[in-house]
Design a protein around this motif. Structure first.
Motif: not given
Length: 73
Positions: A15-33
Motif C-alpha cells: 500500500a505504501i509503495e502504491l501510494i508513493a508511486r501515485l503521489q508522484a503523478v499530479p493527477a493522483h496527488l492526495i494533499a494530505y499524504h
C-alpha cells in the motif's frame, strides 16, 4: 476486475509503495499524504488502532495491489 477485501498488516508495504508511486503523478496527488514512501509510512504508522483495521484493498486477478481505501475516524 478487482477483488476487494479488508486489509491485513501484510498489505501495508504494498500500500505504501502504491501510494508513493501515485503521489508522484499530479493527477493522483492526495494533499494530505506525504510525497515519499517514508512520509507515507510515517503517516500510516500513526493511524489507530492500526492501519489494517480501517482499510480495504483492491487486488487485481494476479494478486497485485491496485487500490487502497483507508479511514480514520
Amino acid at each position: 476486475m478487482y477483488d476487494v477485501r479488508p486489509a491485513t498488516p501484510a498489505d501495508l508495504e504494498d500500500a505504501i509503495e502504491l501510494i508513493a508511486r501515485l503521489q508522484a503523478v499530479p493527477a493522483h496527488l492526495i494533499a494530505y499524504h506525504g510525497d515519499t514512501a517514508e512520509e507515507v509510512a510515517e503517516e500510516h504508522a500513526g493511524l489507530g488502532p492500526d492501519w489494517a483495521s480501517g482499510a480495504a484493498v483492491a487486488l487485481a486477478r494476479h494478486g497485485r495491489l491496485r487500490g487502497v481505501l483507508s479511514v480514520e475516524a
